[in-house]
Design an enzyme around this catalytic site. Sequence first.
Site, short mmCIF file in Angstrom:
data_model
loop_
_atom_site.label_atom_id
_atom_site.label_comp_id
_atom_site.label_asym_id
_atom_site.label_seq_id
_atom_site.Cartn_x
_atom_site.Cartn_y
_atom_site.Cartn_z
N GLY A 57 1.08 -1.40 0.20
CA GLY A 57 -0.02 -0.48 0.03
C GLY A 57 0.46 1.24 0.31
CG ASP A 61 0.98 0.31 10.78
OD1 ASP A 61 -0.12 -0.01 10.55
OD2 ASP A 61 2.17 0.78 10.57
NE ARG A 77 2.42 -2.74 10.91
CZ ARG A 77 3.52 -3.05 10.74
NH1 ARG A 77 4.19 -3.85 11.60
NH2 ARG A 77 4.41 -2.84 9.90
#
Length: 407
Positions: A71, A291, A366
Amino acid sequence: MKKIKLSFDKFKDSTIYLNSSKSESNRLLIIKALSEKEITIKNLSKANDSVLLKNLLESENLVVWDAQDAGTSFRFLTSFLAIKKEHVVLSGTERMKQRPVKVLVDALNKIGAEILYLENEGFPPIYVKGKINQVKNKLDIPGDISSQYISSLILIAPLLEKGIEINIEEPFYSRPYVNMTLNLMNSFGIKSAVKGNKISIKNQEFSSGSYIVESDWSAASYWYSILSISDNINNLTLQGLKKKSNQGDSVISELMKSFGVNTQYKEDGIVLTKIKLDTEEIELDFRDCPDLAQTILVVAAYHKIKLKVSGVESLKIKETDRLVAMKNELKKIGCDFYEEGNYWILEKRRREIDDELSIDTYKDHRMAMAFAPLASKKSMIINDPDVVVKSYPTYWEDLKKVGFIIT
């Protein structure tokens, strides 16, 4: 689908040499490609996203640029191609084709680019018809969708004949990532003026120089989680991290004090040690560090801490809809995670975590890394574990170094 069984044997080594920052690496690669001067990047990230971006930028005469599932690379390349190339296509995976780019494309077209959509309006793939012929230099950009749009525009600003002036509309999420972009550009001679939410950059040249990429604070967050959860590890040393960092995720050092981990800064990294944990309920705003949300949610779930979180809207347009993915996987360990007004609520864990827990990763690096620390207490299955190559290719090998077993 490939899967691994993850468990913990006995503590081995306490020193971890982290992967370099993907965020710094990707910005530096674009700066190097835009500059006509000699720029040397040392300690470049080995993350798949960074390797992919480097290979694309070094390729000659590409007509179709495939950003795959990266991305950040897609967004940075959108502006890069608009000022450097013509008659090229920028595309990606099926998931990438679901991730919006309209705000960025609209902004570029307003200043003089000619970018068209090849399939669905507002989404990849896109066609860059011609280089920017600048007609204006003032833009208003919403600050609550993706800071990568802003960084993408800032990176090409010095090459624009009339420069650029960006007004970022409140709320302004992930501000540290924009500051990182400005700081890295400043390392190569680019001056900017920042007043509140307005950023101005004039037409100017990058200077030559070199830069050593810092280790990745996002990657460090998983080691904070391991130390918080594990009964067998009392301290860890993470090499290559700085107290004065460009990375917004360095805030993990403060956040994890509430989850039983203290940080001591050394000349060549940090030392993590356990401290008393007495948190029962906490409210956190992730607008500047989205994140880190998955990591913190898993730690809180394990310790039966109730969380009230905000600033996580951007998680819906990541590699997967991370909020839905977390809701599904947290339920497997006995936690309800749900939306309530402008917040997401994590309720306290209701039961013990099952043996042989199986975690789905949703093609999201993640997800895999956030849940893996639970294996220090219970053996578990991680489905599609290779997703970690996106940002931390040596994650599983590093886990083995401290005492995890992978079969």
